[in-house]
Design a protein around this motif. Sequence first.
Motif, mmCIF file in Angstrom:
data_model
loop_
_atom_site.group_PDB
_atom_site.id
_atom_site.type_symbol
_atom_site.label_atom_id
_atom_site.label_comp_id
_atom_site.label_asym_id
_atom_site.label_seq_id
_atom_site.Cartn_x
_atom_site.Cartn_y
_atom_site.Cartn_z
ATOM 1 N N GLU A 82 15.910 -44.092 -2.250
ATOM 2 C CA GLU A 82 16.787 -44.408 -1.182
ATOM 3 C C GLU A 82 15.871 -45.507 -0.429
ATOM 4 O OE1 GLU A 82 16.766 -40.982 1.067
ATOM 5 O OE2 GLU A 82 18.484 -40.149 -0.172
ATOM 6 N N ILE A 99 20.530 -46.067 2.977
ATOM 7 C CA ILE A 99 20.733 -45.054 3.971
ATOM 8 C C ILE A 99 20.820 -45.446 5.427
ATOM 9 C CG2 ILE A 99 20.255 -43.311 2.515
ATOM 10 C CD1 ILE A 99 17.601 -42.983 4.270
ATOM 11 N N GLN A 100 21.625 -44.917 6.273
ATOM 12 C CA GLN A 100 21.706 -45.516 7.609
ATOM 13 C C GLN A 100 20.471 -45.139 8.495
ATOM 14 O OE1 GLN A 100 24.954 -44.184 9.830
ATOM 15 N NE2 GLN A 100 25.037 -46.051 11.363
ATOM 16 N N THR A 111 25.643 -45.451 1.767
ATOM 17 C CA THR A 111 26.564 -44.378 2.438
ATOM 18 C C THR A 111 27.327 -45.076 3.219
ATOM 19 O OG1 THR A 111 24.642 -44.320 4.380
ATOM 20 C CG2 THR A 111 24.164 -42.795 2.585
ATOM 21 N N LYS A 159 20.257 -46.361 -3.349
ATOM 22 C CA LYS A 159 21.087 -45.889 -2.297
ATOM 23 C C LYS A 159 20.556 -46.403 -0.856
ATOM 24 C CE LYS A 159 24.891 -43.060 -1.859
ATOM 25 N NZ LYS A 159 25.428 -41.920 -1.947
#
Length: 143
Positions: free
Chosen positions: A76, A111-112, A128, A109
């Motif tokens: 991530e 992520i915020q 996401t 990925k």
Amino acid sequence: MQLNTIKPAAGAKHAKRRVGRGIGSGLGKTAGRGHKGQKSRAGGFHKVGFEGGQMPLQRRLPKRGFKSQNKPFVAEINLSDLQKLAGEEIDLLTLKAVGLVSELVKTVKVIQSGAISRKVTLKGVGATAGAKAAIEAAGGSVA
């Protein structure tokens, strides 16, 4: 308070149970071990999970699949990490080259976490819902 005045809390320390010290103690004669049997005898213990010859639980149950909790091939990254990167197009190779993710990683990925204010295009990198919205709001895209 001084070191020579320190005491444990009331009730924290209690006398050890002394077994086999006569009938008056309530734990004399058999010393709380009951009568006869392997568990009553000195050295009479068996391995963990032993059920007296009955097929033990760990052998009765079927073996099923395994799902590792340690996922070394998935990584991530934060929006703030993307903000620091040079270049507009970002893919897995770019992230590996910069050292943001390990060489073993197969999927990434976003992520915020943090913020992004510049335009970036993600290729082959997941995001996401919140991260995707933030990237698109900054003028970028997720392919």
